[in-house]
Design a protein around this motif. Sequence first.
Motif, PDB file in Angstrom:
ATOM      1  N   THR A  87       3.497 -53.587   4.947  1.00  0.00           N
ATOM      2  CA  THR A  87       1.953 -53.572   4.593  1.00  0.00           C
ATOM      3  C   THR A  87       1.586 -53.630   5.957  1.00  0.00           C
ATOM      4  OG1 THR A  87       2.113 -54.229   2.475  1.00  0.00           O
ATOM      5  CG2 THR A  87      -0.093 -54.944   3.800  1.00  0.00           C
ATOM      6  N   GLN A 131      -1.687 -51.732  -1.338  1.00  0.00           N
ATOM      7  CA  GLN A 131      -0.567 -52.243  -2.489  1.00  0.00           C
ATOM      8  C   GLN A 131      -1.493 -53.125  -3.507  1.00  0.00           C
ATOM      9  OE1 GLN A 131       1.936 -55.158  -0.194  1.00  0.00           O
ATOM     10  NE2 GLN A 131       3.262 -55.651  -2.193  1.00  0.00           N
ATOM     11  N   ASP A 177       0.631 -47.656  -0.009  1.00  0.00           N
ATOM     12  CA  ASP A 177       1.472 -48.831   0.163  1.00  0.00           C
ATOM     13  C   ASP A 177       1.929 -49.244  -1.319  1.00  0.00           C
ATOM     14  OD1 ASP A 177       2.901 -51.016   1.246  1.00  0.00           O
ATOM     15  OD2 ASP A 177       0.808 -52.051   1.891  1.00  0.00           O
ATOM     16  N   GLU A 178       3.119 -49.263  -1.441  1.00  0.00           N
ATOM     17  CA  GLU A 178       3.837 -49.404  -2.841  1.00  0.00           C
ATOM     18  C   GLU A 178       3.086 -49.131  -4.075  1.00  0.00           C
ATOM     19  OE1 GLU A 178       5.782 -53.108  -3.166  1.00  0.00           O
ATOM     20  OE2 GLU A 178       6.070 -53.570  -1.186  1.00  0.00           O
TER      21      GLU A 178
HETATM   22 MG   LIG Z   1       3.501 -55.208   1.317  1.00  0.00          MG
END
Ligand SMILES: [Mg+2]
Lengths: 307, 259
Positions: free
Chosen positions: A41, A81, A157-158
């Motif tokens: 991140t 995320q 992000d994820e």
């Molecule tokens: Mg992260």
Amino acid sequence: MIHAEDVVKSFGTHTALDGVTLRVPRGTVLGLLGHNGAGKTTLINVLTTVLPPDGGTASVAGFDVVAEGAQVRSSIGLTGQYTLVDEDLTGRQNLVMIARLLGLSSRDARRHAAELLESFGLVDAADRKAGKFSGGMKRRLDLAVSLVGRPHVVFLDEPTTGLDPTSRIALWETVERLTREEGTTVLLTTQYMEEADRLADAITVLSHGRVVASGTAGELKAGLGRRTVTITPSDPALASEVLSRNGFEVGRELDAVHVPVSATREVAVVVRLLTDADVDLAALTVTEPSLDDVYLALAAQPRGVLQ
Amino acid sequence: MTTMPASPFVQVGVLTGRSLLGLRDPRMIVMNLLQPMIMLTLFSQVFRTMADAPGFPPGVEYLDYLMPAILVTTGAQAAVWAGGGLANDLKNGVLARFRTLPVTMVAVVAARSLFDLTRSALQLLTLLVAAMLLFGFHPPGGVLGSLGALVLALVVGTGLGAVFMALAAWVKNGELLQTIGMATMFPLMFASSAFVPVGNLPGWLRAVAVVNPLTYAVDAARGFALGAAAWPALAAALGVSSVLLVAGLGLAARGVRRP
Ligand SMILES: [Mg+2]
Ligand SMILES: Nc1ncnc2c1ncn2[C@@H]1O[C@H](COP(=O)(O)OP(=O)(O)O)[C@@H](O)[C@H]1O
């Protein structure tokens, strides 16, 4: 399209990025693989101009993230995320607002929003508050919002962490469509080897703020993680004995026998040895190494073997 | 990107519209109106004998004296709300997205400021109408003078609001901000000419009141309402408010850019 050179970022005394170098060519997908706290991140924050790097340089779409932040921001989309939508607005209002901020006229913004709602399967929920969306719907809306204005570079992000399997697969399909149809350059972070394997052209493994390996999914797994052949033989005791005698590590579990192999042709060797010994196989599966396997293997090897 | 980012003015418009969508909530409207109405009722009853006190301007009704102060202090309290609103926004994921978009942070805080100006204007207008219809507020300055006091209250509130937004953008903590807001606004309100003439305040409070910008704002608003414009006080109030506005918005924008 994305280019990071020796990027360093610290929080107080903690070094979150310790000299990260990576490159994502135009129109390709890079999977950035790493456990919690690896620095994924933080790297995305640097590349999206949210955080200034402490050292090194980075450019996105040809613009320097520090000196040309505004231009970078005009070229990117981010699915974070945690969802970056306004939960007090409806799905449609979120999309229209972002489209208007990006300079679309009110009419074009409405049309663009309607198209995105359609292609992300959010038409039925369009006029409900985003705060009331399910996790999967929220992620889809977030992805849709990050694609408003057709950015050249998209950061994910994820994107599937915390999603149920159905939503996860739906999101994968969306990402695949995006890269296939729009030729978008994507940097995707994930904790799942499987996800990187499916979506990414190349994979970079990040650990404690350093790149510990990079290559294609095949290269990484072949070179680092060992696959496991799991068989259900007619005579497990005999099968185990034959395989150990020929130098294989063998694990027994009820009727099943696990055999780690380091190369694909070893699967054939296992089968041949057992056939020669007249052992029948009721089932045979080959399991890909997990991210943990890759990490464990990396820990035992010198840095950057595959670079 | 196939398009050029919207101009800062369009951005302010779009972002103000976003906040205004939240104002449709009837609970918010009731909340916004209740407090000043209670203040007005209490003050006009509790302090009605004030007008007979020594030091009070002769021939002035206490309500006419009080109402401009209620407008200004209500506007000033709305400033704390503006800070709280921004603190809330900072918790909203969409603000994190704005940092990754070609959106200027000045537009983000200016929109917040415009929204609070709109909300405050509605609040003060309702209050003024209620005071006229329910409490018989008919000051010598007339409707025009009353509106002058209202506009000044808005200007002061917007300037102070920018300060609280700057604070919110740097401390990034709504509760702490409310505490700071209460701890500064109440003393400022009472150590001013808002409720009693400065000359009637005890020594140290008087010293604070003399340098308190709210005193000038209240004096100027009162000048409008009483039909005797207080130009020096007005100039001071406008000057301080503009400085606070520009500095506050600038600092707030920089603070919002930092995650
Ligand atoms: Mg992260
Ligand atoms: N704002 C911050 N302040 C202090 N430490 C941080 C901050 N953001 C991240 N970190 C630390 O930096 C490291 C990398 O975090 P992060 O980039 O979020 O990892 P990942 O996304 O791979 O899970 C972690 O050890 C985390 O605790």
